[in-house]
Design a protein around this motif. Structure first.
Motif, PDB file in Angstrom:
ATOM      1  N   ALA A 235       3.469   8.772  -5.457  1.00  0.00           N
ATOM      2  CA  ALA A 235       2.095   8.316  -5.617  1.00  0.00           C
ATOM      3  C   ALA A 235       2.071   7.142  -6.582  1.00  0.00           C
ATOM      4  O   ALA A 235       2.973   6.979  -7.414  1.00  0.00           O
ATOM      5  CB  ALA A 235       1.215   9.439  -6.153  1.00  0.00           C
ATOM      6  N   THR A 236       1.039   6.330  -6.437  1.00  0.00           N
ATOM      7  CA  THR A 236       0.807   5.247  -7.384  1.00  0.00           C
ATOM      8  C   THR A 236      -0.623   5.349  -7.898  1.00  0.00           C
ATOM      9  O   THR A 236      -1.513   5.851  -7.216  1.00  0.00           O
ATOM     10  CB  THR A 236       0.999   3.853  -6.750  1.00  0.00           C
ATOM     11  OG1 THR A 236       0.039   3.687  -5.707  1.00  0.00           O
ATOM     12  CG2 THR A 236       2.405   3.669  -6.199  1.00  0.00           C
TER      13      THR A 236
ATOM     14  N   ASN B 268     -11.507  14.634  -7.618  1.00  0.00           N
ATOM     15  CA  ASN B 268     -10.430  13.707  -7.940  1.00  0.00           C
ATOM     16  C   ASN B 268     -10.241  13.666  -9.447  1.00  0.00           C
ATOM     17  O   ASN B 268     -11.127  14.047 -10.217  1.00  0.00           O
ATOM     18  CB  ASN B 268     -10.735  12.311  -7.396  1.00  0.00           C
ATOM     19  CG  ASN B 268     -11.912  11.674  -8.089  1.00  0.00           C
ATOM     20  OD1 ASN B 268     -13.006  12.234  -8.114  1.00  0.00           O
ATOM     21  ND2 ASN B 268     -11.690  10.519  -8.685  1.00  0.00           N
TER      22      ASN B 268
ATOM     23  N   PHE C 246      -8.168   4.636  -7.727  1.00  0.00           N
ATOM     24  CA  PHE C 246      -7.211   3.641  -7.238  1.00  0.00           C
ATOM     25  C   PHE C 246      -5.794   4.204  -7.103  1.00  0.00           C
ATOM     26  O   PHE C 246      -4.824   3.505  -7.335  1.00  0.00           O
ATOM     27  CB  PHE C 246      -7.222   2.383  -8.120  1.00  0.00           C
ATOM     28  CG  PHE C 246      -8.605   1.869  -8.388  1.00  0.00           C
ATOM     29  CD1 PHE C 246      -9.382   1.360  -7.352  1.00  0.00           C
ATOM     30  CD2 PHE C 246      -9.149   1.930  -9.653  1.00  0.00           C
ATOM     31  CE1 PHE C 246     -10.662   0.895  -7.591  1.00  0.00           C
ATOM     32  CE2 PHE C 246     -10.440   1.475  -9.901  1.00  0.00           C
ATOM     33  CZ  PHE C 246     -11.195   0.961  -8.865  1.00  0.00           C
ATOM     34  N   GLU C 247      -5.698   5.492  -6.714  1.00  0.00           N
ATOM     35  CA  GLU C 247      -4.389   6.080  -6.474  1.00  0.00           C
ATOM     36  C   GLU C 247      -4.105   6.031  -4.980  1.00  0.00           C
ATOM     37  O   GLU C 247      -5.027   6.002  -4.163  1.00  0.00           O
ATOM     38  CB  GLU C 247      -4.316   7.520  -7.016  1.00  0.00           C
ATOM     39  CG  GLU C 247      -4.914   8.585  -6.142  1.00  0.00           C
ATOM     40  CD  GLU C 247      -6.425   8.719  -6.238  1.00  0.00           C
ATOM     41  OE1 GLU C 247      -6.934   9.722  -5.725  1.00  0.00           O
ATOM     42  OE2 GLU C 247      -7.121   7.840  -6.768  1.00  0.00           O
ATOM     43  N   LYS C 248      -2.832   5.994  -4.652  1.00  0.00           N
ATOM     44  CA  LYS C 248      -2.385   6.017  -3.265  1.00  0.00           C
ATOM     45  C   LYS C 248      -1.179   6.928  -3.181  1.00  0.00           C
ATOM     46  O   LYS C 248      -0.255   6.765  -3.969  1.00  0.00           O
ATOM     47  CB  LYS C 248      -2.021   4.612  -2.785  1.00  0.00           C
ATOM     48  CG  LYS C 248      -3.245   3.748  -2.601  1.00  0.00           C
ATOM     49  CD  LYS C 248      -2.897   2.424  -1.975  1.00  0.00           C
ATOM     50  CE  LYS C 248      -4.194   1.612  -1.910  1.00  0.00           C
ATOM     51  NZ  LYS C 248      -3.988   0.282  -1.476  1.00  0.00           N
ATOM     52  N   PRO C 249      -1.174   7.875  -2.262  1.00  0.00           N
ATOM     53  CA  PRO C 249      -2.282   8.255  -1.388  1.00  0.00           C
ATOM     54  C   PRO C 249      -3.407   8.897  -2.196  1.00  0.00           C
ATOM     55  O   PRO C 249      -3.230   9.240  -3.374  1.00  0.00           O
ATOM     56  CB  PRO C 249      -1.645   9.266  -0.436  1.00  0.00           C
ATOM     57  CG  PRO C 249      -0.528   9.861  -1.214  1.00  0.00           C
ATOM     58  CD  PRO C 249      -0.021   8.767  -2.108  1.00  0.00           C
ATOM     59  N   ARG C 250      -4.542   9.119  -1.556  1.00  0.00           N
ATOM     60  CA  ARG C 250      -5.702   9.723  -2.203  1.00  0.00           C
ATOM     61  C   ARG C 250      -5.365  11.162  -2.578  1.00  0.00           C
ATOM     62  O   ARG C 250      -4.943  11.953  -1.735  1.00  0.00           O
ATOM     63  CB  ARG C 250      -6.907   9.698  -1.249  1.00  0.00           C
ATOM     64  CG  ARG C 250      -8.184  10.200  -1.861  1.00  0.00           C
ATOM     65  CD  ARG C 250      -8.672   9.196  -2.888  1.00  0.00           C
ATOM     66  NE  ARG C 250      -9.958   9.603  -3.404  1.00  0.00           N
ATOM     67  CZ  ARG C 250     -10.317   9.439  -4.663  1.00  0.00           C
ATOM     68  NH1 ARG C 250      -9.504   8.859  -5.511  1.00  0.00           N
ATOM     69  NH2 ARG C 250     -11.498   9.814  -5.059  1.00  0.00           N
TER      70      ARG C 250
END
Length: 139
Positions: A44-45, A104, A108-112
């Motif tokens: 994740a980012t 959440n 702005f994280e990926k994936p959600r």
């Protein structure tokens, strides 16, 4: 000052078994509270930066207030990908566990990522087994 309850050998035994079923590391905190954490590695980012922070990836479980009948306040929390949330909620509910939150933690994280919290008054070993079955599909 709150009165602290002595950690009995039975509480330690149940905590060890609870942690073994869930596949995590445990500690016993004042109360006593059996607290178990388990890393769930995934990529994740946040804000475009890779993260491996325990704040993002760790699954958390606990039990406390163990009564004479062997039932306790049992709690759990984990991050899931957004498309896994409904399945986990259904799995937990099918085991008599109450889902208390879906939300959440990050922007702005990926994936959600979504975080699910749950609770039950159950035997901690039953709760651990039910939770393990419920989260098994997460990998």
């Amino acid at each position: 000052m709150a009165q602290q309850v002595k950690v009995t050998p039975e509480f330690r035994r149940v905590c060890n078994q609870f942690a073994a079923i869930l596949g995590g590391t445990h500690e016993i905190e004042q109360g006593p509270v059996c607290f178990v954490s388990r890393d769930r590695p995934f990529r994740a980012t946040i804000l475009g930066r890779r993260t491996t922070s325990p704040l993002v990836r760790y699954q958390l479980f606990s039990f406390e207030s163990l009564d004479r009948s062997g039932r306790a306040l049992c709690l759990g929390e984990t991050a899931v990908f957004q498309n896994q949330a409904n399945r986990l909620i259904r799995n937990l509910q099918s085991h008599g566990i109450t889902v208390t939150a879906l939300h959440n933690h990050w922007l702005f994280e990926k994936p959600r990522l979504m975080y699910i919290h749950w609770e039950a008054i159950q035997n901690p070993i039953t709760f651990a087994r039910n939770t393990k079955q419920s989260i098994a599909f997460l990998g």
